[in-house]
Design a protein around this motif. Structure first.
Motif, PDB file in Angstrom:
ATOM      1  N   PRO A   4     -13.781  -0.973   3.866  1.00  0.00           N
ATOM      2  CA  PRO A   4     -13.115  -0.008   2.933  1.00  0.00           C
ATOM      3  C   PRO A   4     -12.248  -1.219   1.861  1.00  0.00           C
ATOM      4  N   SER A   5     -11.950  -0.604   0.583  1.00  0.00           N
ATOM      5  CA  SER A   5     -11.120  -1.370  -0.280  1.00  0.00           C
ATOM      6  C   SER A   5      -9.671  -0.893  -0.193  1.00  0.00           C
ATOM      7  N   PHE A   6      -9.023  -2.205   0.074  1.00  0.00           N
ATOM      8  CA  PHE A   6      -7.294  -1.663   0.287  1.00  0.00           C
ATOM      9  C   PHE A   6      -6.822  -2.137  -1.034  1.00  0.00           C
ATOM     10  N   ARG A   7      -7.326  -2.563  -2.007  1.00  0.00           N
ATOM     11  CA  ARG A   7      -6.513  -2.895  -3.259  1.00  0.00           C
ATOM     12  C   ARG A   7      -5.504  -1.992  -3.645  1.00  0.00           C
ATOM     13  N   PHE A   8      -4.170  -2.363  -3.531  1.00  0.00           N
ATOM     14  CA  PHE A   8      -3.098  -1.630  -4.087  1.00  0.00           C
ATOM     15  C   PHE A   8      -3.170  -1.320  -5.598  1.00  0.00           C
ATOM     16  N   PRO A   9      -2.315  -0.540  -6.084  1.00  0.00           N
ATOM     17  CA  PRO A   9      -2.084  -0.228  -7.374  1.00  0.00           C
ATOM     18  C   PRO A   9      -1.614  -1.494  -8.133  1.00  0.00           C
ATOM     19  N   ASP A  10      -2.127  -1.656  -9.512  1.00  0.00           N
ATOM     20  CA  ASP A  10      -1.869  -2.692 -10.269  1.00  0.00           C
ATOM     21  C   ASP A  10      -0.255  -2.721 -10.339  1.00  0.00           C
ATOM     22  N   GLY A  11       0.506  -3.721 -10.205  1.00  0.00           N
ATOM     23  CA  GLY A  11       1.804  -3.937 -10.471  1.00  0.00           C
ATOM     24  C   GLY A  11       2.379  -3.653  -9.096  1.00  0.00           C
ATOM     25  N   PHE A  12       1.750  -3.437  -8.126  1.00  0.00           N
ATOM     26  CA  PHE A  12       2.492  -3.160  -6.821  1.00  0.00           C
ATOM     27  C   PHE A  12       3.396  -4.302  -6.478  1.00  0.00           C
ATOM     28  N   HIS A  13       4.691  -4.230  -6.018  1.00  0.00           N
ATOM     29  CA  HIS A  13       5.695  -5.235  -5.964  1.00  0.00           C
ATOM     30  C   HIS A  13       5.536  -5.699  -4.346  1.00  0.00           C
ATOM     31  N   TRP A  14       5.329  -6.981  -4.125  1.00  0.00           N
ATOM     32  CA  TRP A  14       5.471  -7.417  -3.032  1.00  0.00           C
ATOM     33  C   TRP A  14       6.324  -8.370  -2.611  1.00  0.00           C
ATOM     34  N   GLY A  15       7.260  -8.039  -1.426  1.00  0.00           N
ATOM     35  CA  GLY A  15       8.578  -8.836  -1.182  1.00  0.00           C
ATOM     36  C   GLY A  15       8.699  -9.198   0.331  1.00  0.00           C
ATOM     37  N   ALA A  16       9.972  -9.777   0.601  1.00  0.00           N
ATOM     38  CA  ALA A  16      10.252 -10.041   1.890  1.00  0.00           C
ATOM     39  C   ALA A  16      11.816  -9.527   1.984  1.00  0.00           C
ATOM     40  N   TYR A 438       0.087 -12.875   4.617  1.00  0.00           N
ATOM     41  CA  TYR A 438       0.720 -11.983   3.885  1.00  0.00           C
ATOM     42  C   TYR A 438       0.595 -12.755   2.328  1.00  0.00           C
ATOM     43  N   ALA A 439       0.576 -13.940   2.439  1.00  0.00           N
ATOM     44  CA  ALA A 439       0.068 -14.885   1.192  1.00  0.00           C
ATOM     45  C   ALA A 439      -1.095 -14.237   0.638  1.00  0.00           C
ATOM     46  N   GLN A 440      -2.069 -14.243   1.361  1.00  0.00           N
ATOM     47  CA  GLN A 440      -3.446 -13.789   0.856  1.00  0.00           C
ATOM     48  C   GLN A 440      -3.381 -12.255   0.395  1.00  0.00           C
ATOM     49  N   VAL A 441      -2.614 -11.453   0.990  1.00  0.00           N
ATOM     50  CA  VAL A 441      -2.538 -10.011   0.717  1.00  0.00           C
ATOM     51  C   VAL A 441      -1.805  -9.911  -0.683  1.00  0.00           C
ATOM     52  N   ILE A 442      -0.883 -10.645  -0.713  1.00  0.00           N
ATOM     53  CA  ILE A 442      -0.150 -10.825  -2.115  1.00  0.00           C
ATOM     54  C   ILE A 442      -1.009 -11.200  -3.447  1.00  0.00           C
ATOM     55  N   ALA A 443      -1.803 -12.137  -3.138  1.00  0.00           N
ATOM     56  CA  ALA A 443      -2.518 -12.978  -4.000  1.00  0.00           C
ATOM     57  C   ALA A 443      -3.806 -12.131  -4.381  1.00  0.00           C
ATOM     58  N   SER A 444      -4.228 -11.296  -3.484  1.00  0.00           N
ATOM     59  CA  SER A 444      -5.204 -10.440  -3.832  1.00  0.00           C
ATOM     60  C   SER A 444      -4.859  -8.846  -3.965  1.00  0.00           C
ATOM     61  N   ASN A 445      -3.601  -8.682  -3.957  1.00  0.00           N
ATOM     62  CA  ASN A 445      -3.196  -7.331  -4.085  1.00  0.00           C
ATOM     63  C   ASN A 445      -3.694  -6.449  -2.859  1.00  0.00           C
ATOM     64  N   GLY A 446      -3.876  -6.972  -1.853  1.00  0.00           N
ATOM     65  CA  GLY A 446      -4.251  -6.056  -0.668  1.00  0.00           C
ATOM     66  C   GLY A 446      -5.771  -6.298  -0.335  1.00  0.00           C
ATOM     67  N   SER A 447      -6.652  -6.790  -1.159  1.00  0.00           N
ATOM     68  CA  SER A 447      -8.052  -6.816  -1.084  1.00  0.00           C
ATOM     69  C   SER A 447      -8.604  -7.422   0.064  1.00  0.00           C
ATOM     70  N   VAL A 448      -7.649  -8.275   0.664  1.00  0.00           N
ATOM     71  CA  VAL A 448      -8.412  -9.074   1.842  1.00  0.00           C
ATOM     72  C   VAL A 448      -8.019  -8.433   2.977  1.00  0.00           C
ATOM     73  N   LEU A 449      -7.477  -7.202   3.243  1.00  0.00           N
ATOM     74  CA  LEU A 449      -7.236  -6.490   4.440  1.00  0.00           C
ATOM     75  C   LEU A 449      -8.517  -6.017   4.884  1.00  0.00           C
TER      76      LEU A 449
END
Ligand SMILES: CO[C@H](O)c1c[n+]2c([nH]1)[C@H](O)[C@@H](O)[C@H](O)[C@H]2CO
Length: 449
Positions: A4-16, A438-449
């Motif tokens: 499944p593709s977990f890519r998040f919407p463009d511009g999704f904001h990732w923080g801590a 998490y760094a990979q998730v941010i870099a890929s906007n969720g696609s690595v999940l």
């Protein structure tokens, strides 16, 4: 079968996210006044192992190093809180320029590294001087809070794009005024409703102040814990309804609907006042977003001996629980977001906290501390977010709790939520495997999940 593709919407904001008393240390440095947490932590018997925020993560002095850690993750934003008593040592009146300067330097450091500041005005550490004047039990606190908010907006709104008035008013009233486990340590069913109401009056006054001075976004942050009945017995269903109203509606309703759910009078009885109708013109303000903190769910059964809800959570068999006793239940995150939209409308939402405390054996390989249970928790909950977005929830971003292992309030340093491990004896920060994911998730906007 394709993944499944977990890519998040463009511009999704990732923080801590973090909070002042939990990470800063130096609570009385450079003219800061004491907060109620400074007092509570130095009251014998209140804190596990006698831990205090005197040093914590030493962030007040190490903030530049910590911004580098955020940069290494590729964070888009950083959610932090402002210690009110650093800026206004007496809570009102005199401004402490050195206290204001710390937050100005932190904001500039974040912006220099392309990280958007997200500032919370109140994350539980009320100035002690205001507690001496009644604190959240004094209706004047709505004006005190608006005065503080205005000081911060004038000083930082040119550089802070997102503000929150309060973090989790439910925890403040349930822990600080009803059960006494948190500062200021009161135990009164008569005080808790007054504190709850004044928190929401203050939040409304802070938002009104922002509309007069601010140019960006302001919202409020609620903890939401979805409640599921232990059985379909009427008493369990009713107990679940009470628990849901008490935790999940008690604060969002006055803020977004301008009313309280009827269950609160049922729960508190004579201890629930008839608040003046005009108060809801203050509590209900247009917000630019709502922050939701999600950690777990509760399965609820009727318990005539439990005070004041007559409801109690039921531990679930064959489920994973965190070190803080919370069930790992990612479906609850999806359910929370779809419920919130259904009840309050299509308000932009952020997950402003989500994370887990697990014990990690101190095994560091290639500079990384392995934390498989925390990594699994993150994967599951980001997947749950994706389901909510697919269901039409207007979710704008996600802040992991927490950037660093930190002071888990009265539980002390024993509960570790950080993406980075902190050795509190040496202040060494070490990335956990979850930080790397998490760094990979941010870099890929969720696609690595
Ligand atoms: C009852 O759970 C709440 O949603 C909640 C969990 N948490 C919180 N609120 C607070 O906002 C943080 O300061 C805590 O460190 C964090 C972890 O315990």
């Amino acid at each position: 079968m394709s993944r499944p593709s977990f890519r998040f919407p463009d511009g999704f904001h990732w923080g801590a996210a973090t909070s002042a008393y939990q990470i800063e240390g130096s609570p009385l440095a450079d003219g800061a006044g004491p907060s109620i947490w400074q007092r509570f932590a130095h009251t014998p018997g209140m804190m596990a192992n006698g831990d205090t925020g005197d040093v914590a993560c030493d962030h007040y002095r190490r903030y530049r190093e910590d911004v580098q850690l955020m940069k290494a993750l590729g964070l888009h934003g950083y959610r932090f809180s402002i210690n009110w008593a650093r800026v206004l040592p007496e809570g009102t009146g005199r401004v402490n320029p050195k206290g204001l300067d710390f937050y100005s330097r932190l904001v500039d450091e974040l912006l220099e590294h392309g990280i958007a500041p997200n500032a919370t005005l109140f994350h539980w550490d009320l100035p002690a001087a205001l507690d001496d004047r009644g604190g959240w039990l004094n209706r004047d606190i709505a004006h005190w809070f608006a005065e503080y908010a205005e000081v911060m907006f004038k000083a930082l709104d040119d550089r802070v794009p997102r503000w929150s008035t309060l973090n989790e008013p439910w925890v403040v009233t349930d822990g600080g005024y009803l059960h006494g486990a948190l500062a200021p340590g009161h135990r009164s069913k008569y005080e808790a409703p007054l504190a709850a109401h004044n928190l929401m009056r203050a939040s409304g006054a802070g938002i009104q102040a922002y509309r007069a001075h601010g140019r960006h976004e302001i919202g409020v942050v609620f903890n939401i814990e979805p409640k599921y009945p232990h059985s379909d017995r009427a008493e369990d269903v009713a107990a679940t309804r009470r628990a849901h109203a008490y935790m999940n509606q008690q604060f969002a309703d006055p803020a977004l609907l301008g009313s309280y759910p009827p269950e609160l009078k049922e729960i508190f009885g004579d201890a629930w006042p008839d608040f003046p109708a005009d108060d809801f013109k203050l509590t209900k303000q247009k917000v630019d977003f709502v922050g939701i903190n999600y950690y777990t769910r509760a399965v609820v059964k009727h318990d005539p001996n439990q005070y004041p809800l007559q409801a109690t959570p039921v531990r679930q068999p064959n489920r994973t629980y965190t070190e803080t006793g919370w069930e790992v239940f990612e479906q609850g995150l999806t359910d929370t977001l779809t419920w919130f939209k259904q009840r309050y409308g299509d308000i932009p939402l952020y997950i402003t906290e989500n994370g887990s405390a697990f014990y990690d054996p101190p095994v560091v390989e290639n500079g990384v501390l392995d934390d498989p249970l925390r990594t699994s928790y993150l994967r599951k909950h980001l997947g749950a977010l994706h389901k909510a977005i697919a269901a039409g929830v207007n979710l704008k971003g996600y802040y992991a709790w927490s950037l660093l292992d930190n002071l888990e309030w009265s539980l002390g340093f024993s509960k570790r939520f950080g993406l980075y491990h902190v050795d509190f004896a040496t202040q060494q920060r070490t990335p956990k495997a979850t930080a790397k994911l998490y760094a990979q998730v941010i870099a890929s906007n969720g696609s690595v999940l």
